[in-house]
Design an enzyme around this catalytic site. Structure first.
Site, PDB file in Angstrom:
ATOM      1  N   ASP A  33      -0.164  -4.781   0.725  1.00 46.05           N
ATOM      2  CA  ASP A  33      -0.063  -3.139   0.702  1.00 46.05           C
ATOM      3  C   ASP A  33      -1.281  -2.661   0.118  1.00 46.05           C
ATOM      4  O   ASP A  33      -2.346  -3.068  -0.493  1.00 46.05           O
ATOM      5  CB  ASP A  33       1.068  -2.677  -0.389  1.00 46.05           C
ATOM      6  CG  ASP A  33       1.775  -1.421  -0.044  1.00 46.05           C
ATOM      7  OD1 ASP A  33       0.953  -0.748   0.835  1.00 46.05           O
ATOM      8  OD2 ASP A  33       3.055  -1.146  -0.298  1.00 46.05           O
ATOM      9  N   ASP A  57       6.629   4.361   5.742  1.00 46.86           N
ATOM     10  CA  ASP A  57       7.887   4.319   4.804  1.00 46.86           C
ATOM     11  C   ASP A  57       8.854   5.155   5.308  1.00 46.86           C
ATOM     12  O   ASP A  57       9.841   5.092   4.621  1.00 46.86           O
ATOM     13  CB  ASP A  57       7.069   4.799   3.485  1.00 46.86           C
ATOM     14  CG  ASP A  57       6.239   3.984   2.683  1.00 46.86           C
ATOM     15  OD1 ASP A  57       6.434   2.856   3.026  1.00 46.86           O
ATOM     16  OD2 ASP A  57       5.454   4.335   1.921  1.00 46.86           O
TER      17      ASP A  57
HETATM   18  C1  GLA Z   1       4.385   1.332  -0.373  1.00 45.87           C
HETATM   19  C2  GLA Z   1       4.885   0.536   0.873  1.00 45.87           C
HETATM   20  C3  GLA Z   1       6.492   0.504   0.665  1.00 45.87           C
HETATM   21  C4  GLA Z   1       6.622  -0.257  -0.648  1.00 45.87           C
HETATM   22  C5  GLA Z   1       5.936   0.348  -1.823  1.00 45.87           C
HETATM   23  C6  GLA Z   1       6.022  -0.282  -3.026  1.00 45.87           C
HETATM   24  O1  GLA Z   1       4.948   2.580  -0.356  1.00 45.87           O
HETATM   25  O2  GLA Z   1       4.952   1.336   1.776  1.00 45.87           O
HETATM   26  O3  GLA Z   1       7.114  -0.349   1.536  1.00 45.87           O
HETATM   27  O4  GLA Z   1       6.158  -1.682  -0.498  1.00 45.87           O
HETATM   28  O5  GLA Z   1       4.782   0.671  -1.632  1.00 45.87           O
HETATM   29  O6  GLA Z   1       5.443   0.294  -4.168  1.00 45.87           O
END
Ligand code: GLA
Length: 737
Positions: free
Chosen positions: A476, A546
């Site tokens: 990430d 997301d």
């Molecule tokens: C980001 C990612 C999510 C998740 C969060 C965790 O927002 O896109 O899928 O992994 O971080 O903090």
């Protein structure tokens, strides 16, 4: 042979599957572009230019026979430099020791290479045949090398530029774009992509005015606002018909892509590393390489261009180890428990999906250091003894026992100020000495332009990967970069920061991805904030957003598929009301839309009904049946919810023997129109069986009928009720003979 040089006319013909790319060395010794489009013969195309020589008002090239006529301002250029009559956007600008920015790069030599040289420190396309064209500056010993790679079985051309200093003086690069391409016509539309958190991938089509249109990023994060992608299309180009010329940069940091409509009937495309806040000191004897750009051409509309990119990327870009095999079908812990990922909460979630066919459990954020929320712990890659007193092994064993593989989340480039790492090395976070750094999502970005910082990251992540049986990593990157300053660089090199960040990222990826070749990596950046071909080179799939709401996903995935294949687009079925939109959509809709990509689940499986758990089993089985289409098939986009109340796509196998049509009516209206959708890509002469399981529909139709008469979307459910909003309709199509 894909590359042909005619020594008499000095014309180069670069030939791909359905394309030709033609340029020639003109009388000035300058590589002049003639054509990029549908495959043509190896003709002398100078006639297209000669007719207009002698036009008035152009700057003369000093000492040229055609002074007063020929000039760089009217050349259709393969590379463009500033200072000698070129007034359009240039791809190259060098500041020399005496302050001059004047260069004139002319043909010196060329080589045709059967093996593509790797691009130093950067991801690039593999394979193909490569032309290396070397130009020498008329005024110095500087050289420019233009690289072109073409493929017999792909309608794309990969280009980049290298600048070599053969002088004994240092030079400052002010701009080094990857390419220049002058396209015939000044009345094109430009297709670009708008991105924002939770609503990534929105296509935008704009008529180009005279002047310059630019999409760029300044945050060393490729898709937070735009995408390093654009397409030049004709006014009459549609999804299925007409010319579409795509530009896609294999790069993850700050970039600029530009389209400039000039006054002579040409549109210039250029771009690469963003020259805003960029300079690069090139010492004597050094070479600077730009990132690679992939140009695609199709005369089968925007859809045709997409399919060219999909094929080329699956064959020549995406990590070979994973490009052609089924991707993990995951259950991810994030939307299920967020930071509350204790074994007590996780094990029942794993139990619930035993035997459903879900094959990988992914432990998302929250498993390490003091990371019980987003305030602390980032950067401390040690298993939290508070949450996992016996380490990860018992959970991993549990997952294995349930017949699944184990995946884990990292955010290697980041640090929380409240972390052991920051306390030990506050100077490793990006900031300008004497100032307060900008904190976003309560975190700072590590300065991965530094080797010592990269060494720490590689070792910390590797230790977890070595000590635990891990098959999958979600990488990430949750905030944009600010300050753009490295304490390890001298003042004169601070504007190299963005590009050095990209190089640092690629070094990290090389070391971790190749250090653990059995591990499948997924890219992510607060959703789809870094969805670009460079990331795809390392990570075969990227979390697209997301936003897991099925309706929003019809748009996000639609836009993402303009350049990237379905297998690269990570999509999950989640709970309703949806956590991002509060919208409720049918469970089947969420799965059917998530099936149009690398699919998975992200919900608390202890909180759904036994019927829904049974449904997961069926959904997974259905996905397995279509997985080969997602991995290798041709995508045809038919309807989209930006423009209509419907979404519809066909995915067809290469041999046209199998297809799947997925459609959705967004809002339900009583007494609605009798909606037909028109699948594409089938064999007109073949006879197919068309099955809609839900409606117990089984038709036998020719490919021609399916595509021309269309398929009908029922107005009611199979039980005869009004279907409500966001109902999907799925048709499985198999060739009978
Ligand atoms: C980001 C990612 C999510 C998740 C969060 C965790 O927002 O896109 O899928 O992994 O971080 O903090």
């Amino acid at each position: 042979m894909a590359i042909y040089f005619n020594p008499e006319t000095k014309f180069f013909y670069l030939e791909g599957k359905n394309i030709s790319y033609v340029f020639g060395i003109n009388r000035t010794g300058f590589p002049e572009h003639y054509y990029f489009g549908t495959r043509i013969g190896r003709d002398d195309l100078t006639y297209t230019y000669e007719a207009n020589i002698g036009d008035s008002g152009e700057a003369a090239i000093p000492g040229k026979v055609h002074a007063g006529g020929l000039s760089y301002n009217v050349y259709r250029s393969e590379v463009s430099f500033y200072g000698n009559g070129e007034f359009r956007e240039c791809s190259l600008q060098l500041l020399q020791k005496n302050g001059s920015r004047l260069n004139e790069f002319l043909y010196e030599t060329h080589e045709i290479l059967a093996e593509k040289p790797a691009l130093a420190g950067m991801p690039s396309m593999r394979g193909g045949e490569t032309l290396k064209l070397t130009l020498k500056d008329k005024f110095s010993e500087m050289r420019v090398h233009l690289f072109y790679t073409v493929y017999d079985d792909a309608s794309v051309i990969a280009r980049h530029m290298e600048i070599e200093s053969c002088t004994d003086e240092d030079v400052k690069i002010l701009r080094a774009y990857s390419f220049t391409l002058d396209v015939v016509g000044s009345d094109h539309d430009l297709l670009t992509i708008e991105n924002a958190w939770a609503r990534e991938g929105k296509p935008e089509r704009t008529p180009l005015p005279h002047g310059i249109v630019c999409v760029d990023e300044k945050s060393a994060s490729s898709t937070r606002r735009h995408s390093p992608a654009m397409a030049l299309i004709s006014k009459n180009t549609t999804e299925d018909f007409g010319p579409a010329l795509g530009v896609n940069l294999i790069y993850s940091a700050s970039y600029a892509l530009k389209a400039e409509v000039g006054t002579k009937g040409y549109t210039r495309l250029t771009g690469g590393i963003n020259d805003f806040d960029f300079t690069w000191e090139l010492s004597a004897g050094e070479t600077f390489a730009t990132p690679e750009v992939v140009l695609a051409y199709s005369n089968e509309g925007i859809g045709g261009m997409s399919r060219e990119y999909h094929d080329a990327y699956r064959k020549y870009l995406i990590n070979e180890r994973f490009a052609n095999i089924p991707h993990p079908l995951v259950i991810n812990s994030w939307e299920a428990v967020y930071f509350g990922c204790t074994p007590e909460r996780l094990l029942p979630i794993i139990d619930a999906v035993r035997g459903t066919g879900i094959d990988t459990f992914v432990l998302d954020d929250g498993w390490f250091g003091a990371r019980r929320n987003d305030k602390a712990g980032l950067g401390d890659w040690t298993v939290s003894p508070e949450v996992f007193p016996d380490g990860l092994t018992p959970v991993i064993d549990y997952v294995h026992d349930a017949g699944m593989k184990f995946g884990i989340w990292f955010e290697p480039e980041m640090v929380n100020p409240d972390s052991d790492l920051y306390r030990a090395h506050p100077d490793w976070a990006i900031s300008v000495p004497g100032t307060e750094p900008c904190v976003s999502r309560r975190q700072l970005v590590l300065d991965i332009t530094r080797e010592d910082v990269r060494d720490y990251i590689v070792e910390a992540v590797s230790k977890i990967l070595r000590e635990n049986e891990i098959d999958y990593v979600k990488w990430d990157f949750n905030r944009a970069i600010t300050e753009n300053f490295s304490r390890a660089l001298p003042a004169g090199k601070q504007q190299e920061f963005h590009h050095r960040y990209a190089l640092g990222l690629y070094d990290l990826c090389e070391r971790l991805v190749n250090g653990f070749p059995h591990i499948f990596f997924e890219g992510c950046a607060g959703g789809g904030g870094r969805f670009d071909p460079a990331i795809l080179y390392y990570f075969p799939q990227i979390w697209a957003s997301d936003d897991t709401d099925a309706y929003m996903r019809t748009q996000i995935q639609y836009g993402t598929s303009l350049f990237y294949p379905l297998s690269a687009i990570s999509c999950h079925t989640s709970i309703c009301p949806n956590h991002q939109t509060e919208r409720t959509t049918p469970f089947s809709t969420r799965a059917n839309i998530a099936h149009l990509g690398a699919t998975g689940y992200e919900l608390d499986t202890t909180k759904i009904t036994p019927e829904e758990l049974d449904e997961i089993k069926l959904q997974v089985a259905e996905y397995r049946e279509m997985e080969d289409l997602v991995l290798h098939g041709d995508l045809y986009r038919m309807e989209n919810t930006f423009d209509s109340n419907y979404f519809a796509v066909t995915v067809v196998s290469k041999d046209k023997a199998k297809a799947k049509v997925t459609a959705m009516r967004a809002l339900c209206r009583p007494n609605d129109e009798h909606k037909r959708i028109f699948p594409r890509g089938l064999d007109v002469n073949a006879v197919y069986e068309v099955v809609n399981k839900e409606y117990e529909l089984c038709l036998r139709l020719s490919g021609a009928s399916i595509m021309n008469v269309g398929l009908v979307l029922p107005l009611k459910t199979a039980g005869g009720k009004m279907p409500g909003d966001f109902k999907t309709f799925v048709f499985d199509i198999k060739k009978v003979y």
